[in-house]
Design an enzyme around this catalytic site. Structure first.
Site, PDB file in Angstrom:
ATOM      1  CG  ASP A 149      -1.925  -1.110   1.210  1.00 17.75           C
ATOM      2  OD1 ASP A 149      -2.406  -1.455   0.113  1.00 17.75           O
ATOM      3  OD2 ASP A 149      -2.234  -1.648   2.290  1.00 17.75           O
ATOM      4  CG  ASP A 183      -6.760  -1.462  -1.552  1.00 20.82           C
ATOM      5  OD1 ASP A 183      -7.091  -2.658  -1.673  1.00 20.82           O
ATOM      6  OD2 ASP A 183      -5.799  -1.090  -0.863  1.00 20.82           O
TER       7      ASP A 183
END
Length: 220
Positions: A149, A183
Site C-alpha cells: 500500500d 483498492d
C-alpha cells in the site's frame, strides 16, 4: 460493454497497480514517505491482513501464519467467484454499468491477490532496506506475501481543542487509511453498484416485465 473492453480495463488496472507496487517495493524502505501535497503522501506500508490491516489471528485462536494462509485461500476463491460473475454478466449481455463495476472489482481483487500469493517468494524484506526481486532471500513463501500500500490522503491532520471532553488535546486525522490502485478499483466498482444500482441491475427487471406488457396489449 463487451468482453474485449472488459479485458482491456482489467489489464490496464493490473498494469498500473503492479507497476506502482513494484516501484514502491524496490525504491522505498518500509515506512518511508514522500509528501506530494500537504494532503497527499506516498507512504510505503505492507498489509499482511484483510481490510484496515485486520488479521484472522486477532479474532480466532489460530497462529498468524495460519490466519494468513486461510485469508489468501479465501481471497483466491473470492477472485474465482467474482471472475465467474463477470463472465456471466458478459455472457448474458447485462447492463454496461454492471459489467464496468464487476470488471473493476475483479481487477482490484486480482491485483491484491498477486501480492498475497507471489510477493513473499519474489521479494526480500523491506525492513530498514530497499527490497530487491529474486535476491535468493525471500521474506515469505507462496501464499504468504504482503499487499503493498502507498496512497495516503491525510486531508485533515490536526489536534482536537483542549476544551473538548475526552478528545481534547488528542490527534485527529482524516482520511487515515493507506491503500493502493487495486483498492481504488474495488471501491470504485462497489461505489458504482451502490450509486447506479437501478442502471446496473435494471435490465433484468425490464426483461421480466416485458411479458406482462405484451399481455396487456393483446385484444380481449
Amino acid at each position: 460493454m463487451g468482453l474485449k473492453k472488459s479485458l482491456l480495463l482489467i489489464v490496464a488496472v493490473l498494469l498500473i497497480d503492479q507497476i506502482s507496487k513494484i516501484y514502491i517495493k524496490t525504491n522505498f524502505v518500509l515506512g518511508e514517505s514522500v509528501e506530494v501535497f500537504e494532503w497527499f503522501k506516498i507512504l510505503f506500508i505492507e498489509n499482511s491482513g484483510a481490510a484496515w490491516g485486520a488479521k484472522l489471528s486477532d479474532f480466532l485462536p489460530i497462529s498468524e501464519p495460519t490466519g494468513k494462509l486461510v485469508l489468501t485461500i479465501f481471497r483466491l476463491f473470492a477472485v474465482a467467484g467474482i471472475g465467474y460473475w463477470l463472465f456471466d454478466t458478459i455472457k448474458k449481455q447485462t447492463s454496461k454499468v454492471l459489467i464496468l463495476a464487476v470488471s473493476l472489482i475483479f481487477a482490484g481483487a486480482l491485483g491484491n491477490i498477486i501480492d498475497s500469493v507471489f510477493y513473499g517468494i519474489v521479494f526480500n524484506d523491506s525492513y530498514q532496506q530497499v527490497a530487491t526481486a529474486f535476491s535468493g532471500e525471500p521474506y515469505g513463501g507462496l501464499f504468504y506475501g504482503k499487499v503493498v500500500d502507498m496512497l495516503y490522503f491525510p486531508l485533515i491532520d490536526t489536534t482536537w481543542p483542549e476544551w473538548m471532553p475526552y478528545f481534547g488535546g488528542k490527534d485527529f486525522r482524516f482520511f487515515e487509511p493507506v491503500f493502493n490502485i487495486a483498492d481504488m478499483a474495488i471501491s470504485t466498482g462497489v461505489g458504482i453498484l451502490i450509486v447506479f444500482n437501478k442502471k446496473a441491475f435494471g435490465k433484468d427487471e425490464d426483461k421480466n416485465l416485458e411479458p406482462l406488457d405484451n399481455e396487456a396489449e393483446l385484444p380481449a
